[in-house]
Design a protein around this motif. Structure first.
Motif, PDB file in Angstrom:
ATOM      1  N   LEU A  94      -1.028  21.979  -9.382  1.00 49.14           N
ATOM      2  CA  LEU A  94      -1.446  21.413 -11.150  1.00 49.14           C
ATOM      3  C   LEU A  94      -2.659  20.553 -10.579  1.00 49.14           C
ATOM      4  CD1 LEU A  94      -1.160  20.808 -14.474  1.00 49.14           C
ATOM      5  CD2 LEU A  94      -1.628  18.727 -12.813  1.00 49.14           C
ATOM      6  N   ARG A  95      -3.872  20.364 -10.891  1.00 50.56           N
ATOM      7  CA  ARG A  95      -4.693  19.434 -10.073  1.00 50.56           C
ATOM      8  C   ARG A  95      -5.032  18.505 -11.345  1.00 50.56           C
ATOM      9  NH1 ARG A  95      -1.398  20.374  -6.592  1.00 50.56           N
ATOM     10  NH2 ARG A  95      -2.158  20.831  -5.089  1.00 50.56           N
ATOM     11  N   LYS A  96      -5.114  18.858 -12.700  1.00 49.84           N
ATOM     12  CA  LYS A  96      -6.329  18.265 -13.734  1.00 49.84           C
ATOM     13  C   LYS A  96      -5.770  17.414 -14.198  1.00 49.84           C
ATOM     14  CE  LYS A  96      -9.884  20.741 -13.961  1.00 49.84           C
ATOM     15  NZ  LYS A  96     -11.552  19.989 -12.992  1.00 49.84           N
ATOM     16  N   VAL A  97      -5.873  16.128 -14.119  1.00 49.70           N
ATOM     17  CA  VAL A  97      -4.851  15.127 -15.259  1.00 49.70           C
ATOM     18  C   VAL A  97      -4.674  15.447 -16.787  1.00 49.70           C
ATOM     19  CG1 VAL A  97      -4.817  13.060 -16.476  1.00 49.70           C
ATOM     20  CG2 VAL A  97      -6.395  13.228 -13.660  1.00 49.70           C
ATOM     21  N   VAL A 122       0.870  -1.467  -0.026  1.00 50.85           N
ATOM     22  CA  VAL A 122       0.304   0.162   0.339  1.00 50.85           C
ATOM     23  C   VAL A 122       0.935   1.764  -0.238  1.00 50.85           C
ATOM     24  CG1 VAL A 122      -1.937   1.146   0.901  1.00 50.85           C
ATOM     25  CG2 VAL A 122      -1.929  -1.064   1.134  1.00 50.85           C
ATOM     26  N   VAL A 123       0.403   2.192  -0.722  1.00 48.05           N
ATOM     27  CA  VAL A 123       1.507   3.233  -1.351  1.00 48.05           C
ATOM     28  C   VAL A 123       1.514   4.352  -1.086  1.00 48.05           C
ATOM     29  CG1 VAL A 123       3.629   2.060  -2.653  1.00 48.05           C
ATOM     30  CG2 VAL A 123       1.253   2.992  -3.773  1.00 48.05           C
ATOM     31  N   ALA A 124       0.788   5.517   0.295  1.00 46.05           N
ATOM     32  CA  ALA A 124      -0.031   6.579   0.149  1.00 46.05           C
ATOM     33  C   ALA A 124       0.836   7.806  -0.508  1.00 46.05           C
ATOM     34  CB  ALA A 124      -0.360   6.663   1.037  1.00 46.05           C
ATOM     35  N   ASP A 125      -0.388   8.624  -0.950  1.00 44.56           N
ATOM     36  CA  ASP A 125       0.333  10.014  -1.512  1.00 44.56           C
ATOM     37  C   ASP A 125       1.812  10.648  -0.801  1.00 44.56           C
ATOM     38  OD1 ASP A 125      -1.908   9.440  -3.009  1.00 44.56           O
ATOM     39  OD2 ASP A 125      -2.719  11.315  -2.983  1.00 44.56           O
ATOM     40  N   SER A 126       2.212  11.149  -1.655  1.00 46.69           N
ATOM     41  CA  SER A 126       3.985  11.665  -1.160  1.00 46.69           C
ATOM     42  C   SER A 126       3.624  13.509  -0.985  1.00 46.69           C
ATOM     43  CB  SER A 126       5.269  10.952  -1.912  1.00 46.69           C
ATOM     44  OG  SER A 126       5.174  11.719  -3.550  1.00 46.69           O
ATOM     45  N   ILE A 127       1.853  14.256  -1.119  1.00 46.63           N
ATOM     46  CA  ILE A 127       2.303  15.574  -2.180  1.00 46.63           C
ATOM     47  C   ILE A 127       1.544  15.204  -0.611  1.00 46.63           C
ATOM     48  CG2 ILE A 127       1.797  17.296  -2.780  1.00 46.63           C
ATOM     49  CD1 ILE A 127       4.176  16.012  -4.018  1.00 46.63           C
ATOM     50  N   ASP A 128       1.574  16.069   0.271  1.00 51.23           N
ATOM     51  CA  ASP A 128       0.197  16.744   1.548  1.00 51.23           C
ATOM     52  C   ASP A 128      -1.101  17.242   0.726  1.00 51.23           C
ATOM     53  OD1 ASP A 128       2.055  15.674   3.309  1.00 51.23           O
ATOM     54  OD2 ASP A 128       2.662  17.687   4.076  1.00 51.23           O
ATOM     55  N   GLY A 129      -2.232  16.660   1.784  1.00 50.29           N
ATOM     56  CA  GLY A 129      -3.361  17.663   1.003  1.00 50.29           C
ATOM     57  C   GLY A 129      -3.655  16.817   0.138  1.00 50.29           C
ATOM     58  N   PHE A 130      -5.580  16.909  -0.401  1.00 55.47           N
ATOM     59  CA  PHE A 130      -5.852  15.491  -1.350  1.00 55.47           C
ATOM     60  C   PHE A 130      -5.591  16.341  -2.760  1.00 55.47           C
ATOM     61  CE2 PHE A 130      -9.264  14.665  -4.132  1.00 55.47           C
ATOM     62  CZ  PHE A 130      -9.349  12.928  -3.679  1.00 55.47           C
ATOM     63  N   VAL A 131      -4.805  15.792  -3.437  1.00 57.72           N
ATOM     64  CA  VAL A 131      -4.886  16.566  -4.626  1.00 57.72           C
ATOM     65  C   VAL A 131      -4.583  15.452  -5.513  1.00 57.72           C
ATOM     66  CG1 VAL A 131      -2.481  17.657  -3.928  1.00 57.72           C
ATOM     67  CG2 VAL A 131      -2.234  14.783  -4.816  1.00 57.72           C
ATOM     68  N   GLY A 132      -5.642  14.747  -5.293  1.00 59.30           N
ATOM     69  CA  GLY A 132      -6.702  13.774  -7.002  1.00 59.30           C
ATOM     70  C   GLY A 132      -5.953  12.636  -6.744  1.00 59.30           C
TER      71      GLY A 132
END
Length: 196
Positions: free
Chosen positions: A156-159, A65-75
């Motif tokens: 940036l957040r939009k894929v 299980v790998v978690a996001d490395s950027i803080d906050g919900f970035v999508g």
């Protein structure tokens, strides 16, 4: 190109389902996540789950299980980056991502993404239907992970904004019913039961 690693994206907030992990909901006698694993695992060389919070809740699935490395919900791009970092540690060149709430995606997803990237001579390929792109289902090169990290840190957040910068091919799936039907609401879960 060697076989890519696989990453299941389960880092969403599931607001429309009342929170929690949509992938752990039961569908036809097993979890949605186990259905996603069954579809993706034969197509890839190694598999991980991107999820945030306490990873113990996924202990019984037997995947890293790998978690996001950027803080906050970035999508979803945060999950892609986490997957690219995990894949880099394994020596993989690419990952293919799939959403944890989409139990019926194609069993030839990976081969068709690889073919689309090769035909387009581009580093990224996204799944699409006649209705548009499915950006949580994609082929992503490890070589672009630092570029993605910088883009996310920059806000940036939009894929599609990021993928369009690098050129992204589309692998169009026009199978019926919708091969990328995902479970967002209790009503969707009922529909999925009927689709099994």
């Amino acid at each position: 190109m060697k076989q890519p690693a696989g990453v299941i994206l389960a880092g969403g907030l599931a607001r429309r389902m009342g929170g929690g992990d949509k992938g752990l909901l039961r569908l036809g006698g097993q979890t949605i996540l186990s259905r996603v694993i069954d579809r993706l695992e034969p197509q890839v060389d190694g598999l991980a789950l991107n999820a945030n919070g306490d990873p113990v809740r996924f202990a019984d699935i037997g995947l890293p299980v790998v978690a996001d490395s950027i803080d906050g919900f970035v999508g979803p791009l945060g999950g892609v980056l986490a997957g690219l970092d995990w894949a880099a540690d394994r020596g993989a060149d690419h990952i293919v991502t799939a959403a944890a709430d989409t139990p019926f995606f194609p069993c030839d997803l990976v081969v068709r993404l690889l073919d689309a990237a090769e035909r387009g001579a581009v580093p990224i390929a996204l799944a699409a239907t006649p209705d548009g792109r499915q950006p949580t289902f994609g082929l992503w090169p490890v070589a672009l992970r630092e570029d993605l990290r910088a883009a996310l840190v920059g806000g940036l957040r939009k894929v599609v904004l990021w993928t369009d910068r690098h050129g992204a091919a589309e692998a169009v799936f026009d199978d019926a019913p919708d091969p990328f039907f995902n479970v967002n609401t209790p009503e969707d879960l009922s529909r999925a039961e009927g689709m099994i």
